[in-house]
Design a protein around this motif. Structure first.
Motif, mmCIF file in Angstrom:
data_model
loop_
_atom_site.group_PDB
_atom_site.id
_atom_site.type_symbol
_atom_site.label_atom_id
_atom_site.label_comp_id
_atom_site.label_asym_id
_atom_site.label_seq_id
_atom_site.Cartn_x
_atom_site.Cartn_y
_atom_site.Cartn_z
ATOM 1 N N LEU A 185 0.833 -1.209 0.000
ATOM 2 C CA LEU A 185 0.000 0.000 0.000
ATOM 3 C C LEU A 185 0.866 1.257 0.000
ATOM 4 O O LEU A 185 0.530 2.250 -0.656
ATOM 5 N N GLN A 186 1.966 1.229 0.735
ATOM 6 C CA GLN A 186 2.878 2.377 0.768
ATOM 7 C C GLN A 186 3.542 2.582 -0.589
ATOM 8 O O GLN A 186 3.700 3.724 -1.040
ATOM 9 N N TYR A 187 3.920 1.508 -1.229
ATOM 10 C CA TYR A 187 4.517 1.558 -2.571
ATOM 11 C C TYR A 187 3.556 2.267 -3.530
ATOM 12 O O TYR A 187 3.954 3.126 -4.324
ATOM 13 N N SER A 188 2.272 1.925 -3.439
ATOM 14 C CA SER A 188 1.264 2.536 -4.307
ATOM 15 C C SER A 188 1.020 3.993 -3.940
ATOM 16 O O SER A 188 0.929 4.859 -4.823
ATOM 17 N N ALA A 189 0.925 4.298 -2.643
ATOM 18 C CA ALA A 189 0.640 5.663 -2.202
ATOM 19 C C ALA A 189 1.735 6.635 -2.618
ATOM 20 O O ALA A 189 1.457 7.793 -2.964
#
Length: 491
Positions: free
Chosen positions: A211-215
């Motif tokens: 999720l952090q990679y995407s955000a």
């Protein structure tokens, strides 16, 4: 709300930061993590006969340890502290096996650590627990303005430490990556700052890492012709991004800025209760029929009693300790603070800690868990709900100061003071001048949740969605290298 002249105190803001930040779209659901009702369940108390007797004074380190029998009175017979497991989950089986293997109860700290971070079944490990669709809402999810203000603080510290060409920007427990994404968007026009960043996300959950990679809108790029060397870049700032399981894995050797928002509250705590025989550690056991988890008191002083409780009490006054029947101590917070202080002492920079807690000994805050925005007992279906405890900011201060004479600790101040000094008032006023009515409602709601106190007086919606202000319940503290002076806004 405290205000000041931002153009004089923070030259970065006068260069157009407040005007260039993007418009936030904030949810209007309330942040359950700000509610004081975390501390509402019934306390485990000794029997009246126990309370009539005198108690051991932990500040007297010369007192020998006393062997005592298990005190189970009033602990496991009440429904509030005994919970049937209809069908044991893998984590429940694992916890019971630990207790059975050791032949006795485990500490609250070990229970909390297993429930939250067990590699197979831990609460944080394999799912997204944040936001309206998760179990609780944090400040970055409330309003984009929160991450923007943290960005202002980060740029001010970067300027104060001499605008280094390379700085490690570390976030502990980044959640969905919302705070870091808002920080990078808000600072995107400050080119020298943006170019200096190497972002390090300290996160143990593979699910949250994705999720952090995407955000952060990350992409992987090769650094040589054969493609054997790669690195991850955030397209929000062009900065390299790395992930680590612990702070120790982040490389040393350059100036460091650390952000720890709602990270310390999830570190496991030991709980201690005063009895007629002195201080005993509160433990978690299973009932004789092996069906229920229950609280018991340790049969004798535990290593945590002799080491951590005694140390914490020696940092407090005798008057403060004698009034308490329960004390919580977080050794992991002490150890983490040692790491932070050593890193800042050697490499320079600073750390910002924001969490809910108090500037003194915590008595008994670890009583409730949060599941799907509702409070449940901490022994109910472990692994399915968030566990957390109030942060002892006084303990963080003492832990940092005992490490090095080259660091200084500032605060805590309230989150309302912190955000107010950094200009959130000006930010929300500017945004309200150019937004739709729906956006304006989100702005007002998010603003109140970040800086208000109690229920929002302007709310006209459903009672169960009333915005609850966390401005005075959350505190902010900074740890910095002394040679850099006092960080804003702690002057």
């Amino acid at each position: 709300m405290l205000r000041r002249s931002l153009s004089r105190a923070f030259p970065l803001l006068s260069n157009g930061l407040l005007q260039t930040l993007p418009l936030p779209f904030a949810p209007s659901t309330r942040s359950l993590r700000s509610l004081s009702s975390r501390t509402s369940p019934q306390t485990v108390n000794p029997s009246p006969s126990q309370e009539e007797e005198s108690h051991e004074n932990l500040r007297d380190s010369s007192r020998p340890a006393v062997s005592i029998s298990i005190d189970r009175s009033g602990l496991h017979n009440s429904a509030e502290h005994s919970h049937n497991q209809s069908s044991d989950s893998e984590l429940v089986k694992h916890l019971k096996s630990i207790i059975k293997f050791r032949g006795g109860p485990i500490s609250v700290a070990e229970y909390m650590e297993e429930v939250l971070t067990n590699p197979h079944s831990g609460f944080y490990i394999n799912r997204d627990v944040f936001g309206a669709g998760g179990d609780f809402i944090t400040s970055p999810e409330v309003s984009q303005m929160f991450g923007e203000m943290i960005g202002v603080w980060t740029m001010c510290l970067w300027e104060q430490i001499g605008q280094p060409e390379k700085v490690n920007l570390i976030e502990l427990g980044p959640g969905r990556g919302t705070l870091m994404a808002d920080l990078l968007r808000g600072s995107s026009k400050f080119m020298n700052f943006k170019k200096s960043l190497h972002i390090h996300m300290v996160e143990c959950s593979p699910t949250l890492q994705k999720l952090q990679y995407s955000a952060l809108k990350c992409v992987d790029e090769t650094m040589n012709e054969d493609g054997s060397t790669k690195r991850t870049i955030s397209m929000l700032s062009g900065s390299p991004v790395s992930w680590h399981s612990t702070l120790e894995q982040v490389p040393l050797g350059c100036q460091t800025i650390i952000i720890a928002h709602e990270f310390f509250d999830a570190l496991p705590v030991h709980q201690f209760q005063k009895s007629s025989r002195g201080w005993c550690e509160k433990m978690i056991d299973v009932s004789e029929d092996s069906l229920n988890f229950r609280f018991v008191l340790s049969p004798m002083p535990t290593p945590a009693t002799l080491l951590y409780l005694r140390k914490r009490c020696q940092w407090a006054s005798a008057e403060e300790v004698v009034k308490l029947d329960h004390i919580e101590v977080c050794p992991k917070a002490m150890e983490l603070t040692h790491q932070i202080a050593k890193r800042i002492s050697s490499d320079g920079g600073g750390a910002l800690i924001i969490d809910y807690g108090k500037n003194g000994i915590i008595s008994d805050s670890y009583r409730l868990a949060i599941r799907k925005h509702k409070f449940v007992n901490i022994l109910d279906n472990p692994g399915s709900a968030d566990l957390s405890a109030y942060v002892d900011f006084a303990s963080i201060r003492h832990s940092a100061e005992e490490v090095s004479e080259h660091i200084s600790v500032h605060g805590p101040i309230t989150q309302s003071q912190f955000l107010g000094y950094l200009g959130i008032n000006l930010r929300v006023e500017a945004l309200l001048q150019n937004c739709t009515e729906e956006q304006a409602e989100s702005l007002r709601t998010g603003y109140w949740q970040l800086v208000g106190d109690g229920e929002a007086p302007f709310w006209e919606g459903p009672d169960d969605q009333t915005p609850i202000g966390m401005g005075n319940r959350y505190l902010a503290m900074a740890i910095v290298n002394k040679k850099q002076g006092v960080p804003v806004p702690f002057e």
